[in-house]
Design a protein around this motif. Structure first.
Motif, PDB file in Angstrom:
ATOM      1  N   LYS A  62       5.993 -10.638  -2.952  1.00  0.00           N
ATOM      2  CA  LYS A  62       4.981 -10.446  -1.963  1.00  0.00           C
ATOM      3  C   LYS A  62       4.079  -9.372  -2.391  1.00  0.00           C
ATOM      4  CE  LYS A  62       7.676 -12.417   1.403  1.00  0.00           C
ATOM      5  NZ  LYS A  62       7.446 -13.786   1.028  1.00  0.00           N
ATOM      6  N   SER A  63       2.821  -9.141  -1.717  1.00  0.00           N
ATOM      7  CA  SER A  63       1.937  -8.243  -1.939  1.00  0.00           C
ATOM      8  C   SER A  63       2.222  -6.978  -0.652  1.00  0.00           C
ATOM      9  CB  SER A  63       0.461  -8.484  -1.706  1.00  0.00           C
ATOM     10  OG  SER A  63      -0.410  -7.686  -1.916  1.00  0.00           O
ATOM     11  N   ILE A  64       2.431  -5.890  -1.424  1.00  0.00           N
ATOM     12  CA  ILE A  64       2.729  -4.784  -0.450  1.00  0.00           C
ATOM     13  C   ILE A  64       1.893  -3.593  -0.318  1.00  0.00           C
ATOM     14  CG2 ILE A  64       4.564  -3.005   0.249  1.00  0.00           C
ATOM     15  CD1 ILE A  64       6.527  -4.832  -1.097  1.00  0.00           C
ATOM     16  N   LYS A  76       2.626  -5.693  -5.991  1.00  0.00           N
ATOM     17  CA  LYS A  76       3.171  -6.651  -5.738  1.00  0.00           C
ATOM     18  C   LYS A  76       4.665  -6.604  -6.166  1.00  0.00           C
ATOM     19  CE  LYS A  76      -0.435  -9.727  -5.993  1.00  0.00           C
ATOM     20  NZ  LYS A  76      -1.041 -11.360  -6.278  1.00  0.00           N
TER      21      LYS A  76
END
Length: 107
Positions: A62-64, A76
């Motif tokens: 996921k991109s955070i 990520k």
């Protein structure tokens, strides 16, 4: 040659594992009668397990974005939820079982 791998986006180990799982799956069906060293069903099981492990990590990647002191930082990371953890464990068990069967039949 490095451009080929960049186009496939095979920079991370789980992408390689997914790609190898699909390749091994295709190999089993392309060379049906020519595999004499190991059982086809064991290779098929190993390929499915490798694909499931890689796919669970692809889902969890996921991109955070973190907001801190008036700014933000984006990265990520792998963030597993319950579904991806269960998927990973199922794929890991399948891979270990079929890899051990392959090694057992070679001895």
């Amino acid at each position: 040659m490095s451009g080929f791998f960049e186009n496939l986006s095979l920079k991370l180990w789980w992408n390689w594992l997914t790609f190898l799982g699909v390749g091994l799956f295709a190999f089993v069906f392309i060379y049906r009668n020519e595999i004499d060293i190991v059982e086809r069903k064991h290779l098929l099981g190993l390929s499915i397990g490798m694909f499931i492990v890689g796919f669970s990590h692809i889902i969890a990647f996921k991109s955070i974005t973190i907001f801190d002191n008036g700014g933000y930082w984006s990265t990520k990371e792998i963030v597993h939820n319950t579904f991806t953890k269960v998927l990973f464990l199922i794929g890991l068990v399948i891979s270990i079982v079929f890899l051990s069967l392959i090694l057992w039949n070679l001895v």
